[in-house]
Design a protein around this motif. Sequence first.
Motif, short mmCIF file in Angstrom:
data_model
loop_
_atom_site.label_atom_id
_atom_site.label_comp_id
_atom_site.label_asym_id
_atom_site.label_seq_id
_atom_site.Cartn_x
_atom_site.Cartn_y
_atom_site.Cartn_z
N GLY A 373 -23.89 5.42 3.21
CA GLY A 373 -22.17 6.10 2.66
C GLY A 373 -21.18 5.72 2.24
N PRO A 374 -21.77 4.26 2.15
CA PRO A 374 -20.64 3.12 1.10
C PRO A 374 -21.43 4.15 -1.10
N ARG A 375 -22.62 3.88 -0.79
CA ARG A 375 -22.72 4.71 -2.20
C ARG A 375 -22.33 6.08 -2.13
N LEU A 376 -22.63 7.28 -1.23
CA LEU A 376 -22.12 8.67 -2.17
C LEU A 376 -20.13 7.99 -1.89
N SER A 377 -19.49 7.09 -0.67
CA SER A 377 -18.16 7.14 -1.90
C SER A 377 -17.85 6.37 -3.28
N SER A 378 -18.80 5.74 -3.70
CA SER A 378 -18.90 5.32 -4.93
C SER A 378 -18.91 6.61 -5.90
N LEU A 386 -10.66 12.05 -4.33
CA LEU A 386 -10.37 10.10 -3.76
C LEU A 386 -10.65 11.38 -2.16
N GLU A 387 -10.31 12.08 -1.93
CA GLU A 387 -10.13 12.01 -0.15
C GLU A 387 -11.39 12.60 0.38
N ILE A 392 -15.51 10.27 3.91
CA ILE A 392 -17.04 9.83 4.43
C ILE A 392 -16.75 8.18 4.91
N LEU A 393 -16.18 7.58 4.21
CA LEU A 393 -15.56 6.79 4.51
C LEU A 393 -15.23 6.33 6.37
N VAL A 407 -19.05 -1.40 3.29
CA VAL A 407 -18.36 -0.54 3.56
C VAL A 407 -16.81 -0.67 3.62
N SER A 408 -16.74 -1.89 3.27
CA SER A 408 -14.96 -2.67 2.51
C SER A 408 -15.15 -2.81 1.46
N GLN A 409 -16.42 -2.57 0.64
CA GLN A 409 -16.74 -2.93 -0.74
C GLN A 409 -16.03 -1.42 -1.17
N ALA A 410 -16.76 -0.61 -0.86
CA ALA A 410 -16.72 1.15 -0.97
C ALA A 410 -14.76 1.20 -0.54
N LYS A 411 -14.04 0.89 0.34
CA LYS A 411 -12.94 1.08 0.88
C LYS A 411 -11.72 0.19 -0.76
N ALA A 412 -12.38 -0.38 -0.68
CA ALA A 412 -11.91 -1.28 -2.28
C ALA A 412 -12.14 -0.58 -3.59
#
Length: 714
Positions: A373-378, A386-387, A392-393, A407-412
């Motif tokens: 999930g974090p990689r796909l979000s990046s 962004l939406e 994904i997050l 996950v927190s880093q992806a949210k950042a």
Amino acid sequence: MTRTCVLASLLITMATGAASQEITVRSGEHDGYTRLVFNVPPGTDWVLAQRKNGARLTVAMDDVTYRTGPVFGRLSTNRLASLSQTKPGAALEMEFGCDCVASAFLFQKSMIVVDIEPGTSLPPLIADIPLPVSRQEVQNVQPPKTPAPVAALNLSLLNRNGQGFKDQLSIRLLQGADRHILDLNLAPIGPRSSLTAESTTLPPDLSSNVSLSTVLDDLVGLPRAEFPQIEAKPICFSSAELGFNGWSDARPFPDQVAEFRAGLFHEFDRLDDARVVDLAKLYAFHGFGAEASSVLGLLETQPSDAAWVSTIARVVDERQTIAPNPFGGLQHCNSDAALWAVLTEQALASDARLEVVEQSFARLPDHLRRNLGPRLSSILVDAEELEAARRILRSVDRVERNGHPDVSQAKAEVAEAEGDDTRAEALLTEIIAAPDAAIEAPLALARLVEKRWADRGAVSSQELGLAASYATEFRRSEIGPLMMRTHAIALGLSHEFDTAFDLVRALPQGDDAAGTLNRHLQLLAERSDDVIFLRQTLEMPSDMVDALTIDTAIALSERFASLGFATQTFALANRQHDTTRRSDRARLRARAALMNGRPHQAMLELAEDTSEDAAALRVQAMDAIEDFASAGGMLRDLGDTGAANRYFWLAGLRELIDAEAVGKFADLNETTQALSNPPVRLLDTPLADAANMLRDSEAARQQIAELLKTVRQE
């Protein structure tokens, strides 16, 4: 008996597969029309029938089936709304989403090309002209025994005059040009022969004076006949073919591993290839990528699905994909292949099916959603989706309750892309302070320091200490250079420029080192004192100067100009490989020319610059050549009447001085004019005249005192 039945069913299946034929429909968008291409065997008959906002294509092939799945993935307009076929062998129905018509032609004897474009249906080009009689039909016709009367013959074609044929042919040619089937190449004005050397010669046994041909016969020779520009894309495969969700079942993982491992070898130590692939799939499904790759290494020959397993195994372990990538170019597919294509290519393609990617991600098991999930979000953040990244997050949050640092880093990243700096900084700080953060903490610190540099903020002493400790701790790891760069930038933000410069020079050569150098020098030009600035920049080596970006070179040049170093100012503003910010560099060269006493050169540098900064430099150049009148006029045009009055005073043009302006030169001009006025004499009354002279003398002394006081003002 059983063997006979199996063989018979196999033969029936093969015969059925051979009888059915498929046509893959390819599509492409062009300027003004949508193009469909059908590959058919040479010599296949076909018919395109028009109807209101639709068309029907019939191909003379038994049990033909049209594969229309990849058509709409390449279309961006609504000219084609739908494609349908009721049953194998039936015609292909086309529904248009606009007032459009379809035209078709056969290209290279094996490609039916259908173009859909806005327009209204027109009658066929030769709708009212009878079909020509073939030679065979002429020979088979028996002459009548008794000649019929000439008046009874219905020869409508021969009864028309030549001008009628010309008018009808002109109409048909214009209709063909409107449909873009042909181009009209009009002959120049002037005499020309009615017949050419290339005129068609009629067979001597054909009793006709008319030769009919279609404009599509010689389509290849037309100027607009071009090969359909359809990009070849990899063939998609379905989610059922990949079968990722079936790589594991509901039993405990150790039980499944034990079952597969027990059946890896048959008698005589023969390896069961199918069991090997199944065991590798099980490992990859549960996130053990290295184990899956190791198991696949037992195979001497790789089966067709082993490439899928090997690539997914490398994805879950965050390893680089090895070419050829079996998921490459499949982001447009309507299957799970689109998700793995995005993860392997690490970038979102323009034709990616984003909704399919999100649906496939939602079907992943919980542990893979947490991992991927974090990689796909990046990737989605980099593509400015962004939406989708937030969705994904949120999906990851539903299975990860404790808030993993990834996950927190992806949210950042999402918050930073949205411009929410406060939330981004809070999330990064949370990651740095998290007790279970391993590699995520130094990466979050690096991102936080980079953000502080972009905002021209400052780092705390605790963050500076963390940067130093991480640089030492990870110096031999893959992120060692990154942490050294982070430490150097953090030192610059803390105004420890000498230590930071030593770290920058110790970095290995490369793009990252050049970026760190430019960041440090920009901070140096903005925040350091003069001594430190000159010590680090006055004698920079040539390789360091070549590594400067245009923004850094201009920042250093402006600082040198403010300190009066004309040579360094001109050198940094006159680099041959700099092509942008021309006006800024020209103004800096003009400042250097003024410092060197070359006002005319400064005027040449500012010849094409109309900005206010350039006008101020022109005033300095005019002041240097003592063209006070032009300088005053330029300042007056800029609205600075106080400074303009000074130059008009120096030029002796007191009549141009604005008396309403605020400033000492307006007062000087007023006092000077008052002193220049002669006293009023009363000659007829000597005593009154003497008293008036005394009053004028006292007023003059007072005005002179005010004049001297005004001159002494700053």
